[in-house]
Write an enzyme that holds these catalytic residues in place. Structure first.
Site, PDB file in Angstrom:
ATOM      1  N   ASP A 350      67.403  90.888  43.819  1.00  0.00           N
ATOM      2  CA  ASP A 350      66.519  91.888  44.411  1.00  0.00           C
ATOM      3  C   ASP A 350      67.354  93.179  44.415  1.00  0.00           C
ATOM      4  O   ASP A 350      68.578  93.114  44.386  1.00  0.00           O
ATOM      5  CB  ASP A 350      66.173  91.455  45.843  1.00  0.00           C
ATOM      6  CG  ASP A 350      65.446  92.537  46.610  1.00  0.00           C
ATOM      7  OD1 ASP A 350      64.458  93.055  46.074  1.00  0.00           O
ATOM      8  OD2 ASP A 350      65.874  92.868  47.725  1.00  0.00           O
ATOM      9  N   ASP A 545      67.501  89.786  50.204  1.00  0.00           N
ATOM     10  CA  ASP A 545      67.940  90.067  51.578  1.00  0.00           C
ATOM     11  C   ASP A 545      67.369  89.083  52.580  1.00  0.00           C
ATOM     12  O   ASP A 545      67.627  89.186  53.773  1.00  0.00           O
ATOM     13  CB  ASP A 545      67.628  91.516  51.982  1.00  0.00           C
ATOM     14  CG  ASP A 545      66.130  91.812  51.935  1.00  0.00           C
ATOM     15  OD1 ASP A 545      65.349  90.853  51.866  1.00  0.00           O
ATOM     16  OD2 ASP A 545      65.764  92.995  51.964  1.00  0.00           O
ATOM     17  N   ASP A 549      61.967  88.505  50.917  1.00  0.00           N
ATOM     18  CA  ASP A 549      62.136  87.699  49.710  1.00  0.00           C
ATOM     19  C   ASP A 549      62.091  86.200  49.984  1.00  0.00           C
ATOM     20  O   ASP A 549      62.438  85.406  49.124  1.00  0.00           O
ATOM     21  CB  ASP A 549      63.468  88.048  49.028  1.00  0.00           C
ATOM     22  CG  ASP A 549      63.477  89.465  48.480  1.00  0.00           C
ATOM     23  OD1 ASP A 549      62.464  89.852  47.894  1.00  0.00           O
ATOM     24  OD2 ASP A 549      64.472  90.167  48.661  1.00  0.00           O
TER      25      ASP A 549
END
Length: 651
Positions: A350, A545, A549
């Site tokens: 991410d 994180d 997610d």
């Protein structure tokens, strides 16, 4: 490691935790072994010196029985209990048959020696396992015993367990924060090494979260408690690491299944070592069959076949790996994940908060339709005020800095991947990205789509009002993270983000990543991982994180969360938690997994290799019970030392 077949060294795990320093059980074990050893070696010495008292057969039998009972009885008891549980072919049964057989053929010293060295080996193994568990706990269990609570302007010392949510606690410089809470003073520096492994001080400002385990470094601070003792970040991390042993790695599960098949087979082979020569002697009269000789060979075969080294050194290897990585701020939730990470060949990151700092700063403000700059900032900040998103925090922080007041909002609705809809003074306000304006058919200047940085746009009653421009920065070790992964021959590295493609491509180019995908909603990230999973050759680690997610972390083969000093969602969802928030630790985690796996397989090869060699020698009559017991206990101890070596290897 509970009661199951062939758990020679794990038999006591489900009982009270004995065999720990200062524990009476530990001293009792030593006393039994010392007594047995004195009687055994005393008997051997008297035999060697031809002492007349020791020439009587009855005296010799009674002497060695007294030497046998302190170390033999506990094993005989375990054997009987395992038989009652229909676990006939346990480690204890093997030992009992071997030693009682040795007494039957009057090889008393060897019968005692088998039990003595077996008990000694088991003691060392128990000690090594409990030491590994203690090391893991000690790495994280730095919770203070006392908390200073402020009640009626007076400082009262309390146990952290008795402090309530909402209480105010005071922490002096050099003291550890006992509970999670919110900072009340303007700002203070903290040493966060207990939580992150990083000794660089971290500045925490008013209203920000302070976590248990941090050390105040520069001033007396006051904190309002937000979580009870057992729910603090540190307590949860500690519990997570302690429970890691419950999730077994494939190698551990394989050894357990193998032991259930292996033990009956070697017991059957031991019977055949006696039976086949006897049958051969019936067919060939010239072959003289001596029962005691062949029984001795069968007993040697039984002792060597103990899978002691395997049963203990493998879990101990994974314990060592989990302990060593947690010291570096990387938490594995179990040996299975330590094993799974070694197969990873695709790493998907991410972007925000993972590769970038996630600390946005407002760079500029552009307004339209006569809306003043101050008014635009006020409206956007008021709408974003209750959001925990890094962009929202940056905007509210910037607004406070400029001393612009907030206005009340009503009916705030979050539109995932787009932004917020709310009402201020009866007007409908839209705050978010350009997609949000498109969704509500609000016209806006096309150049907005070409800006490479992050923009937060605003519409008042369906009329475009302007935007704030923010930018994020790469983490110091983001480039190193990618380089380290490439050094491990992981070349399929991708970046996924909800940010605009232009922003994501910009960051990817700086990092040397060729595959970067922007404009993704949370569902889009899941679909992307699904596509990658359709190729069976891909073993995917997703690094995020851990907050927005969560679905992707759960869906990848190995979910790695940037713990951010232990965010709830990260600890709940991920398989691996990186407490330091450093993406370069992903490569550290993979290296640690590979080193642990290498040591575990070294132990498996060593144990099988030595045992196979001595089994052949034993069956051929070339190895005695002494060699058998030394081979078994010796291999187990070498395997334990090798497993403990992991602590030094992982850096």
């Amino acid at each position: 490691m509970g009661h199951h077949s062939c758990t020679c060294c794990c038999a006591h795990d489900n009982a009270q935790p004995k065999n720990t320093p200062g524990n009476t059980g530990f001293l009792k074990e030593y006393r039994r072994i010392l007594l047995s050893a004195l009687l055994l070696f005393g008997g051997i010495a008297m035999k060697a010196m031809n002492i007349s008292f020791f020439s009587d057969d009855t005296v010799v039998l009674v002497w060695y029985l007294l030497a046998y009972l302190p170390v033999g009885l506990p094993v005989l008891k375990e054997a009987w209990e395992s038989i009652l549980r229909k676990d006939v072919f346990s480690e204890f049964t093997l030992m009992s048959i071997a030693t009682l057989g040795a007494f039957y053929i009057k090889e008393y010293p060897e019968g005692v020696a088998v039990m003595l060295f077996y008990s000694l080996g088991e003691l060392f193994q128990d000690k090594a396992v409990s030491r590994a568990k203690r090391n893991i706990s000690a790495l994280l269990d730095v919770r203070p015993e006392k908390a200073t609570v402020i009640r009626d302007n007076e400082a009262v010392t309390e146990s952290p367990r008795n402090v309530q949510v909402g209480d105010i606690i005071e922490v002096k410089p050099g003291e550890r924060v006992p509970l999670d809470g919110t900072m009340l003073g303007e700002s203070a520096a903290f040493n966060t090494s207990a939580l992150t492994g990083e000794s660089v001080p971290r500045t925490i400002r008013k209203g920000e979260e302070v976590l248990a385990g941090m050390i105040a470094t520069d001033k007396v601070i006051r904190v309002e408690v937000t979580k009870p003792f057992e729910k603090s970040a540190l307590s949860r991390i500690l519990e997570l690491v302690q429970n890691a042993s419950e999730r077994k790695a494939p190698a551990e599960l394989f050894i357990r299944k193998f032991a259930r098949i292996y033990t009956p087979i070697v017991t059957g082979l031991a019977v055949l070592i006696v039976l086949l020569p006897f049958l051969y002697s019936l067919a060939n009269m010239q072959f003289i069959f001596t029962f005691d000789d062949w029984l001795y060979r069968a007993l040697v075969f039984l002792v060597i076949s103990c899978p002691c080294a395997l049963v203990v050194s493998i879990p101990l290897g994974y314990f060592g790996g989990i302990g060593a990585t947690s010291r570096l701020g990387v938490l594995f939730k179990g040996g299975n994940y330590l094993d799974a990470i070694t197969k990873v060949n695709t790493v998907v990151f991410d972007k925000t908060g993972t590769l970038t700092k996630g600390t946005f700063e407002v760079q500029s403000c552009r307004t339209q339709h006569g809306v003043s700059e101050e008014k635009l900032i006020q409206i956007i900040a008021s709408a974003e005020r209750n959001s925990t998103h890094p962009i929202a925090k940056a905007i509210t922080g910037y607004t406070e800095q400029r001393r612009i007041s907030f206005v009340p909002t009503a009916e705030v609705t979050e539109i995932a991947g787009h932004g917020l809809e709310t009402k201020i003074d009866g007007q409908r306000i839209l705050v978010g990205n350009a997609r949000l304006l498109s969704k509500y058919n609000v016209e806006y200047p096309q150049e907005l789509s070409k800006i490479a940085d992050t923009v937060v746009v605003c519409a008042i009653d369906s009329a475009y009002a302007g935007y704030l421009l923010l930018s994020d920065t790469l983490k110091e070790d983001a480039r190193k993270a990618i380089e380290d992964l490439k050094a491990l021959n992981i070349n399929n590295i991708q970046i996924l983000s909800g940010d605009k493609q232009a922003i994501v491509t910009n960051f990817a180019e700086k990092l040397g990543v060729t595959q970067a995908y922007g404009d993704l909603l949370p569902d889009g990230k899941v679909e992307h991982i699904e596509e990658l999973r359709q190729n069976d050759g891909n073993r995917i680690a997703f690094v995020g994180d851990g907050i927005n997610d969560a679905p992707v972390l759960a869906f990848s083969h190995v979910g790695i969360a940037m713990g951010g000093l232990g965010s709830d969602a990260a600890i709940e969802t991920a398989d691996v938690v990186i407490q330091t928030d450093q993406p370069s630790k992903v490569a550290t985690a993979i290296r640690a997994g590979k080193q642990t796996r290498r040591i575990v397989w070294q132990n498996i090869s060593l144990a099988f290799g030595v045992k196979l060699l001595v089994l052949i020698l034993g069956a051929g009559g070339l190895a005695t019970l002494w060699e058998a017991v030394f081979a078994d206990v010796g291999v187990a101890l070498i395997a334990i030392v090798n497993a403990i070596r992991i602590q030094k290897l992982i850096k």
